[in-house]
Design an enzyme around this catalytic site. Structure first.
Site, PDB file in Angstrom:
ATOM      1  N   CYS A 107     -22.638 -22.445   6.700  1.00  0.00           N
ATOM      2  CA  CYS A 107     -23.941 -21.906   7.080  1.00  0.00           C
ATOM      3  C   CYS A 107     -23.823 -21.024   8.323  1.00  0.00           C
ATOM      4  CB  CYS A 107     -24.946 -23.045   7.273  1.00  0.00           C
ATOM      5  SG  CYS A 107     -26.669 -22.494   7.213  1.00  0.00           S
ATOM      6  N   HIS A 206     -24.481 -26.213   2.418  1.00  0.00           N
ATOM      7  CA  HIS A 206     -23.916 -27.333   3.173  1.00  0.00           C
ATOM      8  C   HIS A 206     -23.177 -28.285   2.234  1.00  0.00           C
ATOM      9  CE1 HIS A 206     -25.778 -26.837   7.242  1.00  0.00           C
ATOM     10  NE2 HIS A 206     -26.521 -25.987   6.539  1.00  0.00           N
ATOM     11  N   GLU A 208     -21.165 -30.556   2.909  1.00  0.00           N
ATOM     12  CA  GLU A 208     -21.049 -31.919   3.440  1.00  0.00           C
ATOM     13  C   GLU A 208     -22.167 -32.829   2.928  1.00  0.00           C
ATOM     14  OE1 GLU A 208     -23.357 -29.747   6.754  1.00  0.00           O
ATOM     15  OE2 GLU A 208     -21.985 -29.289   5.107  1.00  0.00           O
TER      16      GLU A 208
END
Length: 242
Positions: A107, A206, A208
């Site tokens: 990002c 994202h 994660e």
């Protein structure tokens, strides 16, 4: 004084950068992903000291907007900048680029990577949305169109898949040596990469928050693998000269 060559059998150290405060969950999840593939995470914050020998790869995480002064532009939106973090992570990225260390920008991290390569940003994406919602969510509700000839296509093993979206700014002019490897349905850049590097990738989403998906974990696996290969190559060159 010469620095000792790191043993290729040693654990890969991955620097994970972020703000001085907060953003605990994203950094924890990135750390989990790094450990999952046998590497050691090293959390770095503005003000921490580091040098090229302290880490083998870097992950620059998401967060606030980047000061447009870094790409020679005037503010177009209400500023939410963190100058200390901008300066700190710029140094991490520049060091990784200079020494060919694998790097993943997430990002904001992808945006800053693009800027350090001479690119620029759109400061507000809301008015560019036609086919996709401007809603922020960690859920994979946005469509990613992947360049079939890119490294990203190999890493994700797809030409089209779902991603999440937590950003209001995005890449405009692409930086030197970078290629667009993914866009959304509004043709907004969602991923860039340097095909000449062992691993240099920036993604606007994202991953994660999507570790339950094998293809998203693959980004972290590839980063760690590229770091191990870099260490092995460095060790081989050292042995050849002794």
């Amino acid at each position: 004084m010469a620095t000792a060559m790191k043993s290729p059998s040693a654990k890969v150290v991955v620097a994970i950068t972020g703000p001085a405060r907060r953003a605990i969950m994203p950094r924890l999840l990135v750390s989990v992903a790094v450990r999952l593939y046998g590497a050691t995470p090293w959390q770095l914050r503005p003000g921490d000291s580091f040098d090229q020998h302290g880490f083998d790869a870097a992950i620059v995480t998401g967060g606030h907007d980047i000061d447009p002064v870094l790409y020679a532009a005037k503010p177009e939106v209400v500023p939410r900048h963190d100058p200390q973090r901008d300066e700190f992570e710029s140094r991490v990225i520049d060091l990784a680029l200079e020494h060919n260390k694998p790097l993943l920008g997430i990002c904001r991290g992808a945006q800053l990577l693009n800027i350090r390569r001479g690119g620029s940003l759109f400061q507000e994406l809301k008015n560019m949305r036609r086919e996709t919602s401007n809603r922020w969510t960690i859920l994979p509700l946005k469509t990613l169109l992947v360049n079939k000839a890119s490294k990203l296509a190999t890493l994700l093993a797809c030409s089209q898949c779902r991603i999440n979206s937590l950003h209001n700014q995005g890449i405009d002019r692409v930086g030197h040596g970078l290629q667009v490897s993914g866009r959304d349905l509004d043709d907004i850049v969602q991923a860039v990469e340097d095909p000449s590097a062992s691993f240099l990738v920036g993604v606007q989403w994202h991953p994660e928050f999507l570790l339950y998906q094998r293809r998203q974990r693959g980004l972290f696996r590839a980063l760690v693998q590229a770091s191990r290969e870099t260490l092995n190559q460095a060790s081989s060159r050292c042995n050849d000269t002794t």
